[in-house]
Scaffold this motif. Sequence first.
Motif, PDB file in Angstrom:
ATOM      1  N   GLY A  47       0.829  -1.206   0.000  1.00 33.05           N
ATOM      2  CA  GLY A  47       0.000   0.000   0.000  1.00 33.05           C
ATOM      3  C   GLY A  47       0.866   1.259   0.000  1.00 33.05           C
ATOM      4  O   GLY A  47       0.431   2.329  -0.438  1.00 33.05           O
ATOM      5  N   LYS A  48       2.095   1.105   0.463  1.00 29.62           N
ATOM      6  CA  LYS A  48       2.988   2.271   0.569  1.00 29.62           C
ATOM      7  C   LYS A  48       3.491   2.743  -0.781  1.00 29.62           C
ATOM      8  O   LYS A  48       4.172   3.761  -0.870  1.00 29.62           O
ATOM      9  CB  LYS A  48       4.191   1.917   1.458  1.00 29.62           C
ATOM     10  N   TYR A 285      -7.787   0.574  -5.330  1.00 30.87           N
ATOM     11  CA  TYR A 285      -7.772   0.508  -6.792  1.00 30.87           C
ATOM     12  C   TYR A 285      -6.430   0.999  -7.336  1.00 30.87           C
ATOM     13  O   TYR A 285      -5.817   0.355  -8.194  1.00 30.87           O
ATOM     14  CB  TYR A 285      -8.923   1.340  -7.383  1.00 30.87           C
ATOM     15  N   LEU A 286      -5.973   2.148  -6.829  1.00 32.72           N
ATOM     16  CA  LEU A 286      -4.748   2.724  -7.382  1.00 32.72           C
ATOM     17  C   LEU A 286      -3.526   1.868  -7.042  1.00 32.72           C
ATOM     18  O   LEU A 286      -2.651   1.663  -7.887  1.00 32.72           O
ATOM     19  CB  LEU A 286      -4.554   4.167  -6.891  1.00 32.72           C
ATOM     20  N   VAL A 287      -3.490   1.361  -5.802  1.00 34.46           N
ATOM     21  CA  VAL A 287      -2.386   0.481  -5.411  1.00 34.46           C
ATOM     22  C   VAL A 287      -2.327  -0.706  -6.369  1.00 34.46           C
ATOM     23  O   VAL A 287      -1.264  -1.062  -6.889  1.00 34.46           O
ATOM     24  CB  VAL A 287      -2.581  -0.030  -3.953  1.00 34.46           C
ATOM     25  N   TYR A 288      -3.488  -1.287  -6.631  1.00 35.98           N
ATOM     26  CA  TYR A 288      -3.523  -2.510  -7.432  1.00 35.98           C
ATOM     27  C   TYR A 288      -3.225  -2.227  -8.907  1.00 35.98           C
ATOM     28  O   TYR A 288      -2.481  -2.968  -9.556  1.00 35.98           O
ATOM     29  CB  TYR A 288      -4.879  -3.212  -7.265  1.00 35.98           C
ATOM     30  N   GLY A 323      -2.873   3.204 -13.822  1.00 34.73           N
ATOM     31  CA  GLY A 323      -1.700   2.409 -13.459  1.00 34.73           C
ATOM     32  C   GLY A 323      -0.406   3.056 -13.946  1.00 34.73           C
ATOM     33  O   GLY A 323       0.497   3.344 -13.153  1.00 34.73           O
ATOM     34  N   PRO A 324      -0.310   3.326 -15.264  1.00 37.29           N
ATOM     35  CA  PRO A 324       0.922   3.917 -15.797  1.00 37.29           C
ATOM     36  C   PRO A 324       1.269   5.269 -15.168  1.00 37.29           C
ATOM     37  O   PRO A 324       2.420   5.505 -14.792  1.00 37.29           O
ATOM     38  CB  PRO A 324       0.621   4.090 -17.294  1.00 37.29           C
ATOM     39  N   GLY A 476      -7.950  -4.121  -5.685  1.00 41.09           N
ATOM     40  CA  GLY A 476      -8.521  -3.466  -6.868  1.00 41.09           C
ATOM     41  C   GLY A 476      -9.963  -3.863  -7.155  1.00 41.09           C
ATOM     42  O   GLY A 476     -10.551  -3.387  -8.134  1.00 41.09           O
ATOM     43  N   GLN A 477     -10.525  -4.702  -6.321  1.00 38.74           N
ATOM     44  CA  GLN A 477     -11.854  -5.238  -6.603  1.00 38.74           C
ATOM     45  C   GLN A 477     -12.930  -4.151  -6.632  1.00 38.74           C
ATOM     46  O   GLN A 477     -12.922  -3.236  -5.801  1.00 38.74           O
ATOM     47  CB  GLN A 477     -12.203  -6.260  -5.510  1.00 38.74           C
ATOM     48  N   GLY A 478     -13.873  -4.247  -7.576  1.00 37.99           N
ATOM     49  CA  GLY A 478     -15.029  -3.358  -7.608  1.00 37.99           C
ATOM     50  C   GLY A 478     -15.816  -3.538  -6.320  1.00 37.99           C
ATOM     51  O   GLY A 478     -15.959  -4.653  -5.827  1.00 37.99           O
TER      52      GLY A 478
END
Length: 653
Positions: A47-48, A285-288, A323-324, A476-478
């Motif tokens: 998460g970091k 979401y962003l971490v994943y 992601g990118p 990242g799960q909905g």
Amino acid sequence: MNGKKQTTVVYPVPKEWAERAFINAQRYEAMYAASIANPEEFWREHGKRIHWFKPYNTVKNTSFEPGKVSIKWYEEGTTNVSYNCIDRHLAERGDQVATIWVGDHPKDGARSITYRELHAIVMKWANVLKSQGVRKGDVVTLYLPMIPEATYAMLACARIGAVHSAVSTICASNSLASRIADAGSKVVVTADQGLRGGHKLELKAAVDAALDKLPGVVTSVIVVKRTGAPVGMLKGRDHYYNELSDTVPEQCPPEEMKAEDPLFILFTSGSTAKPKGVVHTTGGYLVYAAMTHQYVFDYHDGDIYWCTADIGWITGHSYIVYGPLANGATTLMFEGVPTYPNVSRYWDIIDKHKVSLFYTAPTAIRSLMRSGEGAVKSYSRASLRLLGSVGEPIDPKSWEWYHRVVGDGRCPIVDTWWQTETGGILITPLPGATDLKPGSASKPFFGVKPEIVDAAGNVLDGVADGNLVIADSWPGQGRTLYRDPERFEQEYFSPYPGKYFTRDGARRDADGDYSMTGRVDDVINVSGHRIGTAEVEAALVAHASVSEAAVVGYPHEIKGQGIYAYVILIEDDAASDDLRKELVSWVRREKGPTFTIDKVQFALGLPKTSSGKIIRRILGKIAEDDFTALGDTSTLADPSVLEHLIDNRLNRN
Ligand code: 6R9
């Protein structure tokens, strides 16, 4: 029966990949084991990778239990997605290119936008949205073509805490209207027109038609000038972006968002009923998305990364934008199509922009394969180091072609399996760690616990063939379906209580590798045998004369269901009764006698969604000779293929 004549070809991890990639085989094994043994600890650490304004304490608070389905990650943490995708990079890479945009026709040129430029532009965009009354929590509908403004608008929403709902530009005004209404958007962002493969998309006109059906719902339409064509502008409601942006301030600080505040909604069509608005939130979401982007594509500084997905698709969200950019990458966005102005367009772009990581869909690969090797080989593609595939099962023949011709045999292929609902890639090879098998998505990503179950929900061990479920949550799960939490639970968690049901079939081989056998809804039952449409399609495509195939079932007096195949040939004029017979015996020979195709219809094209998925629902109706309920055809990428299919149908009652 199903395991017959499976491919056994294996491409081992090349030595230099094992040495240089972020993740090699040992590291994968160790990290995967740790992620399953102790998800809290694993995801606390990972998460970091994003910046938090306020740190989290609880990492995972999730339940898949019927009646209390609830998914929360990093819940006390606060952050902002646009801060993570832009501001955080300014000190170190302000002058690095964030996005390369390539226009529809080569003469439309290309544009590079640095992180510093992106920062200034997105702040302007955020202030423009605010000037139209958009506040934290409001849903903004984006109906935008593949232009950089799509990225700006998404990040601007994220910056002020608004929720975007992107609608693909192939959605006609009917679908657009229902999505605006379901999302409850007061503000819509669009363009005067879009350009795609030399055609003009009348986007503003489609918005006007949609809003005619929704009187009083939308208060502001922001129009980006793409072509500058004159379009109707309703006074008081419609505004050109560039006129609004002249009137707003330059600065806009990012809003502090809770980890579980929604980031976006994405409507995805179910096979039958009304579209579902999948809700994705902020932190997990962003971490994943960032972590999968880095490890699956092995993204290193200096790479030029290109994902060809449409921005109105989850792949565009997670792997063109979020992601990118969270990784400080350079991400290319292309406005056009692979076949315009000619079938070498992708390879031309790859050479021009030195693309090293290329991510596309099997439908594009198949259509380019049809045009032959010459169109690929006349470009160097020397910059390429990795290829990716997403959206559908990739049949071994197309995989081999992609590997041998496009990748010159030296680029690993990552066949990434995931869904709108999963937010990011769940099952995939990692290029430095996984031996590749054509047609196999292979291994679960960190923290992902796939299981194969039978119809009764029994978990099958070892080599198995059945329904794919995921036994525990990943960041990242909905989180839910917009304004419909009950349907979320119904669709995904009640078929196999306590587990997330993917609605895909899968097979696990002796090495523990997963191959997808297609949507479970696409399984045909022929004389009591379960036949995955994807398997029959792969067998057909393996024939030298076939470029693409789609298979559906239809009611059959004796077998219960018969197998109906739509076949697109490499050369249209080869269609003949002899070839028809040959294809039937070819598949029978390859797969066994239960795989005897009953009808072969030669087709010129197939009905597809914007993400290239074949719409089998429509093909099924044509095979049944039943046109009473073709359903919503407004999301068809090319409506003209329908007529030809209907005219040439083989079952006539
Ligand atoms: C990312 C995306 C999800 C469905 C999914 C499956 C199919 C996607 C695949 C694949 C086999 C792959 N799918 N990737 N099947 N191999 N590598 O496509 O999301 O549009 O929601 O579709 O696509 O059937 O369930 P989405």
